[in-house]
Motif scaffolding. Structure first.
Motif, PDB file in Angstrom:
ATOM      1  N   MET C   1       0.866  -1.209   0.000  1.00 56.80           N
ATOM      2  CA  MET C   1       0.000   0.000   0.000  1.00 56.80           C
ATOM      3  C   MET C   1       0.881   1.231   0.000  1.00 56.80           C
ATOM      4  O   MET C   1       1.786   1.332   0.799  1.00 56.80           O
ATOM      5  CB  MET C   1      -0.876  -0.066   1.273  1.00 56.80           C
ATOM      6  CG  MET C   1      -2.066   0.865   1.177  1.00 56.80           C
ATOM      7  SD  MET C   1      -2.956   1.033   2.727  1.00 56.80           S
ATOM      8  CE  MET C   1      -3.106  -0.590   3.358  1.00 56.80           C
ATOM      9  N   ASN C   2       0.580   2.144  -0.911  1.00 61.62           N
ATOM     10  CA  ASN C   2       1.453   3.327  -0.943  1.00 61.62           C
ATOM     11  C   ASN C   2       1.061   4.286   0.181  1.00 61.62           C
ATOM     12  O   ASN C   2       0.055   4.116   0.858  1.00 61.62           O
ATOM     13  CB  ASN C   2       1.414   3.991  -2.323  1.00 61.62           C
ATOM     14  CG  ASN C   2       0.023   4.582  -2.620  1.00 61.62           C
ATOM     15  OD1 ASN C   2      -0.853   4.630  -1.749  1.00 61.62           O
ATOM     16  ND2 ASN C   2      -0.176   5.005  -3.848  1.00 61.62           N
ATOM     17  N   ALA C   3       1.887   5.321   0.336  1.00 63.60           N
ATOM     18  CA  ALA C   3       1.726   6.226   1.478  1.00 63.60           C
ATOM     19  C   ALA C   3       0.352   6.890   1.488  1.00 63.60           C
ATOM     20  O   ALA C   3      -0.288   7.019   2.536  1.00 63.60           O
ATOM     21  CB  ALA C   3       2.839   7.267   1.474  1.00 63.60           C
ATOM     22  N   LEU C   4      -0.108   7.292   0.324  1.00 69.76           N
ATOM     23  CA  LEU C   4      -1.385   8.003   0.264  1.00 69.76           C
ATOM     24  C   LEU C   4      -2.533   7.108   0.708  1.00 69.76           C
ATOM     25  O   LEU C   4      -3.371   7.492   1.517  1.00 69.76           O
ATOM     26  CB  LEU C   4      -1.640   8.501  -1.171  1.00 69.76           C
ATOM     27  CG  LEU C   4      -2.957   9.285  -1.334  1.00 69.76           C
ATOM     28  CD1 LEU C   4      -2.944  10.521  -0.436  1.00 69.76           C
ATOM     29  CD2 LEU C   4      -3.171   9.697  -2.777  1.00 69.76           C
ATOM     30  N   ALA C   5      -2.534   5.868   0.189  1.00 69.33           N
ATOM     31  CA  ALA C   5      -3.603   4.943   0.571  1.00 69.33           C
ATOM     32  C   ALA C   5      -3.572   4.679   2.070  1.00 69.33           C
ATOM     33  O   ALA C   5      -4.606   4.590   2.732  1.00 69.33           O
ATOM     34  CB  ALA C   5      -3.454   3.648  -0.205  1.00 69.33           C
ATOM     35  N   ARG C   6      -2.336   4.605   2.629  1.00 68.30           N
ATOM     36  CA  ARG C   6      -2.210   4.345   4.065  1.00 68.30           C
ATOM     37  C   ARG C   6      -2.800   5.504   4.866  1.00 68.30           C
ATOM     38  O   ARG C   6      -3.534   5.321   5.830  1.00 68.30           O
ATOM     39  CB  ARG C   6      -0.724   4.153   4.420  1.00 68.30           C
ATOM     40  CG  ARG C   6      -0.570   3.477   5.770  1.00 68.30           C
ATOM     41  CD  ARG C   6       0.762   2.747   5.939  1.00 68.30           C
ATOM     42  NE  ARG C   6       1.788   3.064   4.988  1.00 68.30           N
ATOM     43  CZ  ARG C   6       2.839   3.856   5.255  1.00 68.30           C
ATOM     44  NH1 ARG C   6       2.987   4.377   6.431  1.00 68.30           N
ATOM     45  NH2 ARG C   6       3.738   4.091   4.306  1.00 68.30           N
ATOM     46  N   ARG C   7      -2.466   6.731   4.412  1.00 71.58           N
ATOM     47  CA  ARG C   7      -3.003   7.899   5.126  1.00 71.58           C
ATOM     48  C   ARG C   7      -4.512   7.940   5.052  1.00 71.58           C
ATOM     49  O   ARG C   7      -5.195   8.284   6.012  1.00 71.58           O
ATOM     50  CB  ARG C   7      -2.412   9.176   4.533  1.00 71.58           C
ATOM     51  CG  ARG C   7      -0.999   9.454   5.031  1.00 71.58           C
ATOM     52  CD  ARG C   7      -0.310  10.494   4.190  1.00 71.58           C
ATOM     53  NE  ARG C   7      -1.115  11.705   4.122  1.00 71.58           N
ATOM     54  CZ  ARG C   7      -1.159  12.507   3.071  1.00 71.58           C
ATOM     55  NH1 ARG C   7      -0.463  12.212   1.976  1.00 71.58           N
ATOM     56  NH2 ARG C   7      -1.893  13.590   3.078  1.00 71.58           N
ATOM     57  N   ARG C   8      -5.049   7.568   3.859  1.00 64.45           N
ATOM     58  CA  ARG C   8      -6.504   7.597   3.693  1.00 64.45           C
ATOM     59  C   ARG C   8      -7.166   6.583   4.610  1.00 64.45           C
ATOM     60  O   ARG C   8      -8.205   6.834   5.215  1.00 64.45           O
ATOM     61  CB  ARG C   8      -6.884   7.302   2.246  1.00 64.45           C
ATOM     62  CG  ARG C   8      -6.582   8.444   1.308  1.00 64.45           C
ATOM     63  CD  ARG C   8      -7.813   8.805   0.472  1.00 64.45           C
ATOM     64  NE  ARG C   8      -7.499   9.904  -0.446  1.00 64.45           N
ATOM     65  CZ  ARG C   8      -7.079   9.723  -1.695  1.00 64.45           C
ATOM     66  NH1 ARG C   8      -6.911   8.502  -2.162  1.00 64.45           N
ATOM     67  NH2 ARG C   8      -6.816  10.767  -2.448  1.00 64.45           N
ATOM     68  N   LEU C   9      -6.527   5.405   4.703  1.00 64.04           N
ATOM     69  CA  LEU C   9      -7.075   4.353   5.559  1.00 64.04           C
ATOM     70  C   LEU C   9      -7.106   4.823   7.003  1.00 64.04           C
ATOM     71  O   LEU C   9      -8.101   4.678   7.716  1.00 64.04           O
ATOM     72  CB  LEU C   9      -6.230   3.081   5.425  1.00 64.04           C
ATOM     73  CG  LEU C   9      -6.676   1.923   6.312  1.00 64.04           C
ATOM     74  CD1 LEU C   9      -8.057   1.449   5.868  1.00 64.04           C
ATOM     75  CD2 LEU C   9      -5.695   0.765   6.235  1.00 64.04           C
ATOM     76  N   LEU C  10      -5.986   5.394   7.434  1.00 61.00           N
ATOM     77  CA  LEU C  10      -5.893   5.897   8.808  1.00 61.00           C
ATOM     78  C   LEU C  10      -6.999   6.911   9.066  1.00 61.00           C
ATOM     79  O   LEU C  10      -7.650   6.906  10.103  1.00 61.00           O
ATOM     80  CB  LEU C  10      -4.516   6.547   9.009  1.00 61.00           C
ATOM     81  CG  LEU C  10      -4.118   6.863  10.446  1.00 61.00           C
ATOM     82  CD1 LEU C  10      -4.132   5.586  11.266  1.00 61.00           C
ATOM     83  CD2 LEU C  10      -2.713   7.466  10.469  1.00 61.00           C
TER      84      LEU C  10
END
Lengths: 314, 339, 282
Positions: C1-10
C-alpha cells in the motif's frame, strides 16, 4: 492611551480573580485548622498508614489515596479518548443536522444528578460488571488485575461510572475549543493535501492547551466525585491491584463517615483526609501546569503585530 | 460578610415579630426514626397549626454534633451520647427514648425456603471472616435438617457510620469477646471482612443483588423490601424472630434496670421472648435551652408522642415503648426548663 | 500500500472511531434515561408540583417546596459564581503571561478538584457555624463556590481562542481595554462561556453533599434566605435511602424533574445565545 482606565480594568478584574484565590486559601486554612488534632497525633505517618480504625483511634490515609488515584486515572484513561472522539465528531465530522441533537444528548449526561448515577450503578451496572467478571476465562482470572471474587462492586465499576460522568465535561469544553479554532487552520491543512484525520490533528494541535484544560476539568470531576462512587466501589479500605476488588476513595470515606463521627479525633482524621485530597489535587495540577508550559506558546498568541507590544508595555 | 450579618439580624428580627404566628423548630439526627418522627410532627402540626417542626435525618453522630454546636434545637440518636460528648456540650443534655427498633440478619441464598437460625457467636465469627462458607459446621449445628450450600458467604456491612451498626456491633461484642477485642463498638468500625453498602438501603440492595450474601439492616427495611431474615438466639437460648412484639418485650425487660438518664443498651437483654438485637432511639434536648418558647413546644410534643403518638408506631414498623418507661420519662420531662 | 492509501485508511479508521465513541456514550445515556423515566414517570402528577411532602403512608405528597428551593439555591449560586467566574476568566486571559494569572489558574483547577463534601464542610465552618444557623444563603454559597472554577476556566480558555485580530481591531479603533474585552471579545466567545455556565449549573444542580450541611433541608415551604430550605437533591436522597416504596416512587419522580429542569435551563441558554449570535451578525 487610556492608561489609568486600563489600570482600573486590571485592578477590577484582578480583584475578582483574587476572590478565587482567597476562597482556595480559606479552604486550605479551614481544613488544616479542623484537622489539627489528627495532624498533631499522626504527623506524616498518616499518609503511609493502612489502618482505618475508628474504635481504637488509629487512622491512616493510604488505602484511600490509592483508591482515589487508581479510580480517577483509570476513569480518565477511559473517558478522554471517548470524550475527544465525541467532540471531534460533533464539531468536525457529523452532518449539520445532527449537531444540535448530539450536543443536547451529551449535555443530558451532565444533567443527571450523581445520586441517580449511583442508583443506576447499583441496579444496572454492577450486575452487568458482575456478569462480565464471571465470564472471564480462568487463566485471565489468575492475573493480579482480575483476581478476587466477582462481586461486581469494585474498582472497575467505580472507574466506569466515573468515566461516564467525566465524558460530558471534557467533551463539551473540547468541542467549544475545536469550534473556536479558526477555519483558516483547517483550510490550510486541506490546501496542503491533508486527509481529514491530518486536518483534525492540526486543529487539535492548535487548541492543545484548551484541550488539556478540558481534560483537567474532567480529572477534577473524577477526583472529587462522591455519591456515585461510594455506591458502587464496595467501600473496603484495602489496597489492591485487582479491578474486581472492593476499594475506597477519599471523597467516599468522608461522605460516609462525616455525619456520624462524633469524636474529635475521628472528625479530625476525616478532615485530614480532605486535606490530603486537597494537597494531591495541588500536586496533580502542578504536574499538568508543567505539561502545558512545555507545550507553550499559548494558542491564539501566534501573531503579534507591533501595536500589541506597545499595548503590552502599558 | 458584614452584609450577611446584617441580613441575618434583620431576618431574625422579622422572624421574631412573626414567630407569634409560626414557630419553626429545627432538629437533626438519626435516620432510623425519621419516618415516625415526620409522622408525629405532621400530626402534631394538625393539632397545633403554628408549630412547624423540621427534622432532618443526617445520622446519629450528626445529630449529636449539631445539637452540641447549637445549630439545631433538638437532636436524635440511635446510640446514647458518651460521657465525653456530654461534657463537651455547652449545657446539660437530656436523653428521652421515643421508640424501639431492631436490627436483623438478612441473607440471600437462592432456593432457600427454610428460615435460617443464627446466634451471636456465629454472626461474630462470620463478620470476623472466621466462618467463610454457608455449610460451615457452626451454622449447620444451629440449622439441623437444612441443606446449606457449599458457597462462600459474601459479608455485607455498612460503609457509612450509623446507629444501626452501633446496635449490631454492640450485640456482637456482648456475645463474643474476640469480636469486642478485635473490632469493638462504635457507629463506624474497622471491619475485618466484607463489602460496605451505603445506608440501610444500600445494604438491602447489595444483599438482594448478591447471591450468597449476608448483611444487617433495620427490621423495617427487611420487611418493606421483603428480604429473608433469620432468627437470632437470645440469652434464654430461644431462637427469636424480630417483630414489634419481641422488641417491646426486650424493652420491658430493660425498664427495671433503667438508669435515671435513660442511657442504656438493651441488646442481649435477659428474659423470655426477647429479641436480642433491639435498641431504643433517643431524642436529645437541652435541660436549660435559651429559647423557652421552642422548649415549651418541644416538651409538649414529646409528652404527646409518648402517649397519643405511640399509636402510629405499629403501622410504620416501630415497636412502641413499654408503659413503665413512658411513666419514667414523663417524670423526667419536668426537668426541662420551659420558662 | 502506498503512502497516500495508508493515510486515507488511517483517516477513515479515525472517522470510524469518532463515530463509535458517540455511540459508546449514547448507550449508557439511553440506559440511564430509560431507568429514570420508567421509574419516575408514574409518580409525576400535578400534585407533585404543588403539594408539600407528607409522612409515609399518606398519599398525595409532593415536592413543591423542594422544587422552589432548588431553583432558589441554584439562582443564588449563579448570582455569586457567574460574575466572579467570568471576570476572573477575563483577567486570566488578558494577563495570561503574568505570574498572578498562573496562580489564579492553579487555584481554579485546585478548587475544581475539591470534592463536594469538603466544600460542604468548608461552607459549614464559614457560613453556618459562626451564625449558628443553617440557611439558604449558606447553601447558595457552597454551590457557588463549586461553580466558580468551571466558569472561570472555560471563560479563560475560550477568550484566549478568540483571534488576536478581533481584540486588536477594537483597540485600534480607540477602545479602552475594558471596552474591547467586554464589548467585543466577550460576545465573540459568548456561546462557549454559556456552555461553561450551563455545565457548572448542571454540576451543582445535582449535588447533595454540600447542601446537607448548609441549606440543611426543610419539610415546610419557605423562601426566607436565612432559614433552612428544601432542595430536590436532598429530598430525593432522603427518600431514596428510606425503606418505603411510596417514598421511592417520589424520589424517582424528583430525580426526573431535576434532570428535566437542568436540561430546560441548558436549552434556554442555547436558544438565548443563538439569538445573540444572530444579533452580532455571525
Amino acid at each position: 492611551m487610556n492608561k489609568s482606565r486600563d489600570w482600573g480594568f486590571r485592578l477590577g478584574t484582578g480583584a475578582f480573580a483574587l476572590v478565587l484565590v482567597l476562597i482556595v486559601c480559606a479552604i486550605g486554612i479551614v481544613l488544616v485548622r479542623d484537622s489539627w488534632l489528627s495532624i498533631e497525633k499522626f504527623g506524616f505517618t498518616f499518609w503511609r498508614t493502612e489502618i482505618w480504625d475508628p474504635v481504637s483511634g488509629e487512622f491512616g490515609a493510604l488505602p484511600f489515596i490509592w483508591g482515589t488515584l487508581y479510580s480517577s486515572i483509570l476513569a480518565l484513561a477511559i473517558a478522554t479518548p471517548v470524550a475527544l472522539g465525541i467532540a471531534i465528531f460533533i464539531s468536525e465530522l457529523c452532518p449539520a443536522m445532527l449537531r444540535q441533537p448530539l450536543v443536547f444528548l451529551t449535555e443530558l449526561l451532565a444533567a443527571v444528578p450523581s445520586i441517580v448515577y449511583g442508583l443506576w450503578g447499583i441496579f444496572v451496572m454492577v450486575p452487568a460488571v458482575r456478569w462480565l467478571e464471571t465470564s472471564l476465562p480462568d487463566p485471565v482470572r489468575q492475573l493480579p488485575f482480575f483476581s478476587g471474587p466477582p462481586l461486581g462492586l469494585g474498582m472497575l465499576s467505580a472507574a466506569l461510572i466515573l468515566a461516564i460522568m467525566v465524558i460530558p465535561f471534557t467533551s463539551s469544553v473540547s468541542r467549544e475549543v475545536l469550534k473556536a479554532v479558526p477555519l483558516a487552520q483547517r483550510e490550510a491543512a486541506y490546501a496542503l493535501g491533508a486527509t481529514r484525520f491530518e486536518a483534525i490533528r492540526a486543529a487539535l494541535h492548535y487548541g492543545r492547551t484548551g484541550i488539556v484544560g478540558a481534560i483537567m476539568l474532567g480529572f477534577g470531576r473524577a477526583l472529587g466525585e462522591t455519591m456515585a462512587v461510594t455506591m458502587v466501589i464496595g467501600n473496603n479500605p484495602k489496597i489492591s491491584l485487582s479491578l474486581f476488588a472492593p476499594q475506597y476513595t477519599m471523597a467516599a470515606v468522608i461522605a460516609n463517615e462525616f455525619t456520624e463521627a462524633a469524636d474529635a479525633l475521628y472528625l479530625g482524621a476525616l478532615i485530614e483526609i480532605g486535606l490530603v485530597l486537597f494537597v494531591i489535587t495541588l500536586i496533580v495540577n502542578s504536574l499538568s501546569r508543567l505539561l502545558i508550559w512545555s507545550m507553550a506558546p499559548r494558542a491564539g498568541a501566534t501573531f503579534e503585530p507591533p501595536a500589541a507590544s506597545a499595548e503590552a508595555a502599558a | 460578610m458584614k452584609n450577611r450579618i446584617l441580613a441575618a439580624t434583620l431576618a431574625c428580627a422579622a422572624t421574631a415579630a412573626v414567630s407569634a404566628q409560626t414557630l419553626q423548630i429545627n432538629g437533626a439526627g438519626a435516620t432510623f426514626p425519621a419516618p415516625i418522627y415526620t409522622k408525629w410532627f405532621s400530626e402534631y402540626n394538625k393539632l397545633h397549626g403554628n408549630v412547624q417542626i423540621n427534622y432532618q435525618p443526617i445520622g446519629s453522630g450528626g445529630g449529636i454534633r449539631q445539637i452540641t454546636s447549637q445549630t439545631v434545637f433538638f437532636g436524635a440518636s440511635d446510640g446514647p451520647m458518651t460521657n465525653d460528648q456530654l461534657t463537651a456540650a455547652p449545657g446539660r443534655i437530656l436523653h428521652f427514648p421515643t421508640v424501639l427498633g431492631a436490627v436483623v440478619p438478612v441473607y440471600n441464598i437462592p432456593n432457600m425456603k427454610a428460615e435460617l437460625k443464627f446466634s451471636g457467636p456465629v454472626l461474630a465469627d462470620i463478620y470476623m471472616g472466621k466462618i467463610t462458607r454457608w455449610n460451615d459446621p457452626a451454622i449447620a449445628k444451629l440449622n439441623a435438617g437444612v441443606a446449606l450450600p457449599a458457597s462462600d458467604i459474601t459479608v455485607v456491612h455498612r460503609a457509612d457510620g450509623s446507629g444501626t451498626t452501633y446496635i449490631w456491633v454492640d450485640y456482637l461484642s456482648k456475645t463474643s469477646d474476640e469480636f469486642k477485642k478485635r473490632v469493638g463498638v462504635n457507629t463506624s468500625v474497622n471491619w475485618p471482612a466484607g463489602v460496605g453498602g451505603r445506608g440501610n438501603e444500600g445494604v438491602a440492595a447489595l444483599v438482594t443483588q448478591t447471591p450468597g450474601s449476608l448483611g444487617y439492616v433495620e427490621l423495617i427495611y427487611a420487611l418493606q423490601n421483603k428480604i429473608a431474615f433469620g432468627s437470632v438466639q437470645n440469652m434464654a437460648g430461644e431462637q427469636v424472630r424480630a417483630s414489634v412484639e419481641s422488641v417491646t418485650v426486650a424493652a420491658a425487660a430493660a425498664a427495671t434496670l433503667m438508669p435515671a438518664d435513660f442511657r442504656v443498651s438493651i441488646t442481649n437483654a435477659p428474659g423470655k421472648g426477647v429479641y436480642p438485637i433491639s435498641s431504643f432511639t433517643w431524642l436529645l434536648l437541652y435541660e436549660n435551652p435559651k429559647d423557652k418558647t421552642q422548649s415549651k413546644a418541644m416538651v409538649d410534643l414529646v409528652k404527646w408522642a409518648l402517649t397519643d403518638g405511640q399509636k402510629y408506631c405499629a403501622d410504620l414498623g416501630y415497636a412502641p415503648l413499654p408503659a413503665a418507661v413512658v411513666k419514667l420519662e414523663m417524670d423526667a420531662l419536668a426537668k426541662v426548663k420551659t420558662s | 500500500m502506498n503512502a497516500l492509501a495508508r493515510r486515507r485508511l488511517l483517516s477513515s479508521l479515525f472517522v470510524g472511531f469518532c463515530a463509535f465513541t458517540v455511540l459508546l456514550a449514547l448507550v449508557p445515556l439511553a440506559f440511564i434515561l430509560f431507568f429514570v423515566i420508567t421509574k419516575g414517570i408514574g409518580s409525576i402528577s400535578l400534585g407533585f408540583f404543588t403539594h408539600m411532602p407528607l409522612p409515609v403512608g399518606e398519599p398525595g405528597g409532593g415536592m413543591a417546596n423542594a422544587i422552589v428551593g432548588s431553583l432558589m439555591l441554584t439562582g443564588l449560586a449563579a448570582v455569586m459564581a457567574v460574575p466572579i467566574g467570568v471576570v476572573a476568566g477575563v483577567y486570566m486571559s488578558e494577563y495570561a503571561g503574568s505570574r498572578f494569572a498562573s496562580l489564579v489558574r492553579f487555584a481554579a483547577d485546585t478548587l475544581n478538584g475539591v470534592p463536594s463534601i469538603v466544600i460542604g464542610v468548608f461552607a459549614y465552618a464559614v457560613a453556618v457555624l459562626p451564625f449558628k444557623q443553617f440557611s439558604a444563603l449558606a447553601g447558595g454559597f457552597a454551590l457557588g463556590t463549586m461553580m466558580i472554577p468551571i466558569i472561570a476556566r472555560t471563560t479563560e480558555e475560550l477568550l484566549l481562542l478568540v483571534p488576536g485580530s478581533v481584540r486588536e481591531g477594537a483597540l485600534a479603533l480607540g477602545a479602552t481595554r475594558a471596552r474591547a474585552v467586554f464589548s467585543v471579545v466577550l460576545p465573540a466567545a459568548l456561546p462557549g462561556i454559556v456552555t461553561g455556565v450551563v455545565l457548572a449549573l448542571a454540576r451543582v444542580a445535582g449535588e447533595t453533599a454540600p447542601l446537607l450541611f448548609t441549606a440543611f433541608n426543610n419539610r415546610f415551604f419557605t423562601t426566607k434566605l436565612t432559614q433552612p430550605i428544601s432542595s430536590l437533591t436532598v429530598q430525593v436522597f432522603t427518600y431514596a435511602i428510606s425503606p418505603y416504596e411510596d417514598w421511592h416512587h417520589q424520589a424517582w419522580a424528583g430525580a426526573l424533574v431535576l434532570v428535566t429542569m437542568v436540561l430546560g435551563c441548558s436549552l434556554l441558554a442555547r436558544l438565548a445565545t443563538r439569538r445573540l449570535e444572530r444579533m452580532h451578525g455571525r
